[in-house]
Structure formats: C-alpha cells, structure tokens
Design a protein around this motif. Sequence first.
Motif, PDB file in Angstrom:
ATOM      1  N   ASN A  55       0.810  -1.214   0.000  1.00 38.28           N
ATOM      2  CA  ASN A  55       0.000   0.000   0.000  1.00 38.28           C
ATOM      3  C   ASN A  55       0.848   1.271   0.000  1.00 38.28           C
ATOM      4  N   LEU A  56       2.076   1.218   0.475  1.00 35.62           N
ATOM      5  CA  LEU A  56       2.941   2.394   0.421  1.00 35.62           C
ATOM      6  C   LEU A  56       3.234   2.767  -1.028  1.00 35.62           C
ATOM      7  N   GLU A  57       3.544   1.775  -1.838  1.00 32.80           N
ATOM      8  CA  GLU A  57       3.811   2.025  -3.258  1.00 32.80           C
ATOM      9  C   GLU A  57       2.549   2.487  -3.981  1.00 32.80           C
ATOM     10  N   VAL A  58       1.426   1.915  -3.628  1.00 34.94           N
ATOM     11  CA  VAL A  58       0.157   2.305  -4.243  1.00 34.94           C
ATOM     12  C   VAL A  58      -0.187   3.755  -3.898  1.00 34.94           C
ATOM     13  N   LEU A  59       0.014   4.144  -2.637  1.00 35.15           N
ATOM     14  CA  LEU A  59      -0.264   5.519  -2.233  1.00 35.15           C
ATOM     15  C   LEU A  59       0.618   6.508  -2.988  1.00 35.15           C
ATOM     16  N   LYS A  60       1.865   6.134  -3.215  1.00 34.41           N
ATOM     17  CA  LYS A  60       2.762   6.991  -4.000  1.00 34.41           C
ATOM     18  C   LYS A  60       2.256   7.105  -5.434  1.00 34.41           C
ATOM     19  N   LEU A  61       1.797   5.999  -5.987  1.00 32.49           N
ATOM     20  CA  LEU A  61       1.278   5.981  -7.352  1.00 32.49           C
ATOM     21  C   LEU A  61       0.026   6.862  -7.482  1.00 32.49           C
ATOM     22  N   LEU A  62      -0.830   6.822  -6.499  1.00 34.03           N
ATOM     23  CA  LEU A  62      -2.080   7.584  -6.530  1.00 34.03           C
ATOM     24  C   LEU A  62      -1.862   9.090  -6.417  1.00 34.03           C
ATOM     25  N   GLN A  63      -0.703   9.510  -5.923  1.00 32.97           N
ATOM     26  CA  GLN A  63      -0.444  10.938  -5.727  1.00 32.97           C
ATOM     27  C   GLN A  63      -0.580  11.734  -7.022  1.00 32.97           C
ATOM     28  N   LYS A  64      -0.154  11.156  -8.151  1.00 32.87           N
ATOM     29  CA  LYS A  64      -0.180  11.889  -9.422  1.00 32.87           C
ATOM     30  C   LYS A  64      -1.601  12.280  -9.833  1.00 32.87           C
ATOM     31  N   SER A  65      -2.527  11.354  -9.715  1.00 31.06           N
ATOM     32  CA  SER A  65      -3.880  11.613 -10.205  1.00 31.06           C
ATOM     33  C   SER A  65      -4.864  12.063  -9.133  1.00 31.06           C
ATOM     34  N   TYR A  66      -4.598  11.727  -7.867  1.00 32.74           N
ATOM     35  CA  TYR A  66      -5.576  12.017  -6.816  1.00 32.74           C
ATOM     36  C   TYR A  66      -5.075  12.991  -5.759  1.00 32.74           C
ATOM     37  N   HIS A  67      -3.963  13.663  -5.997  1.00 35.04           N
ATOM     38  CA  HIS A  67      -3.421  14.628  -5.037  1.00 35.04           C
ATOM     39  C   HIS A  67      -4.476  15.691  -4.715  1.00 35.04           C
ATOM     40  N   LYS A  68      -4.850  15.768  -3.444  1.00 31.75           N
ATOM     41  CA  LYS A  68      -5.843  16.728  -2.931  1.00 31.75           C
ATOM     42  C   LYS A  68      -7.220  16.588  -3.575  1.00 31.75           C
ATOM     43  N   LYS A  69      -7.594  15.362  -3.982  1.00 36.01           N
ATOM     44  CA  LYS A  69      -8.902  15.154  -4.615  1.00 36.01           C
ATOM     45  C   LYS A  69      -9.845  14.253  -3.816  1.00 36.01           C
ATOM     46  N   ILE A  70      -9.342  13.511  -2.860  1.00 36.95           N
ATOM     47  CA  ILE A  70     -10.151  12.537  -2.129  1.00 36.95           C
ATOM     48  C   ILE A  70     -10.923  13.248  -1.016  1.00 36.95           C
TER      49      ILE A  70
END
Length: 170
Positions: A27-42
């Motif tokens: 999940n650490l790697e997944v969270l890093k991956l999600l930063q590009k598209s979901y940064h400040k969007k959740i």
Amino acid sequence: STATLRPCPEESVNWDTTQNVFIEGDNLEVLKLLQKSYHKKIKLIYIDPPFDRGADYIRTPQLRGAQSSIKIEGEYYSLGEQIQYTDIWANDNYLQFMFERLLLLKELLSDYGVIFLHCNHEKVHLLRCLMDEVFGADNFRNDVIRNQGPGKTHLKYIGRIKDTILFYCK
C-alpha cells in the motif's frame, strides 16, 4: 465499474475514468502511485490498518476433494494454510509504518476531506498522537466507539468490548 489490477503498471490505468479500483500490492507504493492523479482530490478516507496484535493471520484455501491437515516439520501451519498477512512488529516499526502512510494519505485528501482511522484499545493512544502530528490536533473531530459485544472478563482487564475510529479533517 470495478477494475482489478495485478500488478498495477501506472500506464495501464486511466485514473480519470476509473471509479472503483482494486489494487493488490504494497500500500505504500500504491499511495505513491495515486499521488499523481488524486493529489488533494479525495473527500473521504477510511482505513482499517493492522492493529499490531503480534500474530500471523492465516487463511485456509478451500480445496476440492480431501483436505490435508499434514504439517511440515517445524511449521505451525498445515500445508493447506497460507499466511494472509503478518501483524508482528519490532519496536517502533509499527509507528513508522503508520506514519509514512498517514503522510501520503494526507496529501490525497482534498482541503475539505476527512479521514477515519480504525484502531483497537492497545494502539489508540499512539495512533491519536500520530494523527495529531500529521493532521494537527485542532483537526481532531471525534472518536467513534465501535461496540464489539459483551466481551470476556479476565483478571487482567475488564471486558475488551470496543474499537475506536479516530475522525480527523484536513
């Protein structure tokens, strides 16, 4: 729609059109991956992390035909059992594990987002301190008590009957 990605190469997912995604991996790697598209969007995050219970959690796959209960010499588990995840941590590794993930989760939250962290009575005080550090003590909104039932009374403690869900805003 639900997409199952195993593993999840970044270029294989159109994050703008994918509504529900199941990602299997660290999940650490997944969270890093999600930063590009979901940064400040959740808008809302609910996490139910390991509780640092000092145990391996196993699952027994359902097999057709005869089931084996043979144990490998020196092993605790039978051949048909698999470790689902390990919840055994040394010293401060658990807190470091949680801290790294909470920092990334904060970056995913919108400015008006909220996060709920599910924890047990043994770690709630430590996780509350981590949440205060990451999200700010002023952003603590409430703790939700989840009743587990009557519990068993023992000489060392009075019925352990609750988990806590910490509620913070960004």
